[in-house]
Design an enzyme around this catalytic site. Structure first.
Site, short mmCIF file in Angstrom:
data_model
loop_
_atom_site.label_atom_id
_atom_site.label_comp_id
_atom_site.label_asym_id
_atom_site.label_seq_id
_atom_site.Cartn_x
_atom_site.Cartn_y
_atom_site.Cartn_z
N GLY A 179 37.30 28.34 -43.32
CA GLY A 179 38.61 28.24 -43.37
C GLY A 179 39.28 29.52 -42.95
N ALA A 180 38.40 30.46 -42.26
CA ALA A 180 38.67 31.69 -42.13
C ALA A 180 39.86 32.07 -41.06
CB ALA A 180 37.44 32.58 -41.12
N MET A 184 44.80 31.63 -46.09
CA MET A 184 44.05 32.37 -47.30
C MET A 184 42.83 33.05 -46.66
SD MET A 184 45.40 32.52 -50.14
CE MET A 184 44.05 32.90 -51.36
N GLY A 241 38.55 27.98 -53.45
CA GLY A 241 39.93 28.16 -53.83
C GLY A 241 40.60 26.71 -53.48
N THR A 242 40.12 26.21 -52.51
CA THR A 242 40.74 24.90 -52.10
C THR A 242 40.91 24.04 -53.26
OG1 THR A 242 39.11 25.05 -50.26
CG2 THR A 242 40.53 23.08 -50.39
N HIS A 270 55.93 26.00 -54.34
CA HIS A 270 55.25 26.73 -53.20
C HIS A 270 55.81 26.59 -51.94
CE1 HIS A 270 51.99 26.14 -56.47
NE2 HIS A 270 51.25 27.18 -55.25
N HIS A 271 55.10 27.29 -50.77
CA HIS A 271 55.40 27.30 -49.49
C HIS A 271 55.52 25.86 -49.02
CE1 HIS A 271 51.32 26.67 -48.03
NE2 HIS A 271 51.01 27.49 -48.94
N LYS A 307 52.22 23.81 -47.78
CA LYS A 307 50.93 23.53 -48.70
C LYS A 307 50.90 21.74 -48.67
CE LYS A 307 49.75 23.47 -53.55
NZ LYS A 307 48.21 23.65 -53.42
N GLY A 332 47.15 22.92 -57.91
CA GLY A 332 45.87 22.98 -58.86
C GLY A 332 46.22 23.73 -60.37
P1 NAP Z 1 45.89 26.75 -44.29
O1 NAP Z 1 46.61 27.88 -43.83
O2 NAP Z 1 46.13 25.29 -43.97
O3 NAP Z 1 44.12 27.17 -43.93
C1 NAP Z 1 42.98 26.37 -44.01
C2 NAP Z 1 42.23 26.47 -42.93
O4 NAP Z 1 41.03 25.78 -42.99
C3 NAP Z 1 42.97 26.14 -41.53
O5 NAP Z 1 42.53 27.10 -40.54
C4 NAP Z 1 42.34 24.79 -41.27
O6 NAP Z 1 42.30 24.78 -40.00
C5 NAP Z 1 40.94 25.10 -41.79
N1 NAP Z 1 40.20 24.12 -41.89
C6 NAP Z 1 40.30 22.64 -42.11
N2 NAP Z 1 39.23 22.01 -42.20
C7 NAP Z 1 38.06 22.80 -42.07
C8 NAP Z 1 36.96 22.63 -42.37
N3 NAP Z 1 36.30 21.48 -42.45
N4 NAP Z 1 36.23 23.71 -42.27
C9 NAP Z 1 36.73 24.89 -42.40
N5 NAP Z 1 37.90 25.17 -42.05
C10 NAP Z 1 38.68 24.17 -42.27
O7 NAP Z 1 45.80 26.69 -45.84
P2 NAP Z 1 45.98 27.88 -46.98
O8 NAP Z 1 47.24 28.19 -47.28
O9 NAP Z 1 45.19 29.05 -46.41
O10 NAP Z 1 45.21 27.39 -48.44
C11 NAP Z 1 44.05 26.61 -48.11
C12 NAP Z 1 43.57 26.07 -49.51
O11 NAP Z 1 43.58 27.27 -50.48
C13 NAP Z 1 44.53 25.03 -50.09
O12 NAP Z 1 43.99 23.99 -50.78
C14 NAP Z 1 45.56 25.62 -51.07
O13 NAP Z 1 46.08 25.03 -52.14
C15 NAP Z 1 44.55 26.45 -51.63
N6 NAP Z 1 45.08 27.81 -52.36
C16 NAP Z 1 44.26 28.39 -53.51
C17 NAP Z 1 44.41 29.43 -54.11
C18 NAP Z 1 43.79 29.88 -55.47
O14 NAP Z 1 44.12 30.74 -56.03
N7 NAP Z 1 42.81 28.96 -55.60
C19 NAP Z 1 45.52 30.24 -53.68
C20 NAP Z 1 46.07 30.07 -52.26
C21 NAP Z 1 45.73 28.57 -51.72
P3 NAP Z 1 43.44 23.83 -39.30
O15 NAP Z 1 44.78 24.40 -39.25
O16 NAP Z 1 42.87 23.61 -37.72
O17 NAP Z 1 43.58 22.10 -39.79
#
Ligand code: NAP
Length: 260
Positions: A8-9, A13, A94-95, A148-149, A152, A158
């Site tokens: 998810g680089a 996040m 973290g997902t 949240h933004h 989300k 979570g």
């Molecule tokens: P985001 O901006 O949508 O980033 C997710 C990334 O993962 C996107 O680039 C997405 O690509 C990609 N992706 C989708 N399917 C994938 C796969 N099979 N393999 C690898 N990458 C893939 O979301 P975010 O805001 O970074 O948040 C990501 C997750 O972290 C969410 O579940 C959020 O709730 C969670 N989170 C957790 C914490 C914590 O402290 N635990 C904090 C913040 C966020 P596409 O855009 O092309 O779909």
């Protein structure tokens, strides 16, 4: 050196994780995976770039990472974990949106590796959850407002789910409902999670925030945490990467590493 693959680089996040791990001592990023960004590169914050590939399984075979950090999507995380754990890769997750039963099943299938999951990697949020648990013993009436933004994917967050379950476990009694209620607009009273009301707010401009409001006779107590920047999560992610390499099994919650 701990060799890390970031899954998810290219996400919000993931980009922050790439920068933080690049700057962290004793950690090296060996692969960045994001299917929608195959062939692109992510800024490493140190004047360089990390190339993104699209297929997790082939990246693991090619670079044999020690740890995978996953910040992807609730629909993608389970498959990613199956792939990584089957290859003996420790996971820092973290997902959100993956159930505890599934996590247990995944971890039992790979007993030699560590599956670490944190609903929130920010130290302040972990403390808020701890204080909420303490308060619930004395003030069982509680409701959660998480904010949240607007991009989300899942609700409630979570962190809210985890906080509700900690409150439910800590309080001695479930407070009686206030009496018959008429919800004039559906959802006005929020969702019930472990008998705790949870309200989700989604707005542009927000990052990740939560209030836990306790009510007692003639008084209220409000605990509030604000992540105003995604850098707030990075010390927790780095700590988890360092810790999982010497652990096995399922570990949920950053508090379990902080007490180490
Ligand atoms: P985001 O901006 O949508 O980033 C997710 C990334 O993962 C996107 O680039 C997405 O690509 C990609 N992706 C989708 N399917 C994938 C796969 N099979 N393999 C690898 N990458 C893939 O979301 P975010 O805001 O970074 O948040 C990501 C997750 O972290 C969410 O579940 C959020 O709730 C969670 N989170 C957790 C914490 C914590 O402290 N635990 C904090 C913040 C966020 P596409 O855009 O092309 O779909």
């Amino acid at each position: 050196m701990i060799d890390v693959l970031v899954s998810g680089a290219a996400g919000r996040m993931g980009r922050e994780v790439v920068r933080a791990l690049t700057a962290a001592e004793g950690i090296r990023i060996v692969a960045a995976v994001d299917p929608g960004h195959d062939g692109n590169a992510v800024d490493d914050g140190a004047g360089g770039e990390v190339p993104c590939t699209g297929d997790l399984a082939s990246a693991i075979t090619a670079v044999q990472p020690t740890v995978m950090v996953d910040f992807t999507h609730p629909d993608a995380v389970e498959d990613n974990l199956r792939t990584a754990l089957a290859a003996g890769v420790h996971c820092v997750v973290g997902t959100t949106g993956i159930g505890e039963e599934t996590l247990l099943e995944l971890s039992q299938a790979a007993p030699q590796t560590c599956l670490f999951v944190a609903p929130n990697f920010a130290i302040g949020a972990v403390l808020m959850m701890r204080f909420a648990q303490e308060a619930a013993r004395f003030m069982p009436h509680a409701e959660i407002v998480e904010l949240h933004h607007d991009r989300k994917a899942d609700s409630p967050s979570g962190t809210a789910l985890r906080t509700a379950s900690l409150i439910a476990a800590a309080r001695h009694t479930v407070p009686a409902a206030p009496g018959p209620e008429t919800e004039l607009a559906r959802g006005a009273r929020g969702a019930l999670v472990d008998n705790v009301r949870v309200h989700s707010v989604r707005l542009p401009g927000l990052v990740a925030h939560q209030e836990v409001i306790f009510g007692g006779e003639g008084q209220t107590l409000t605990l509030r945490h604000d992540s105003i920047d995604r850098t707030s999560f990075m010390p927790g992610v780095i700590l988890a990467v360092r810790e999982v390499v010497s652990r096995t099994g399922l570990v949920i919650g950053l508090e379990n590493l902080m007490d180490a």
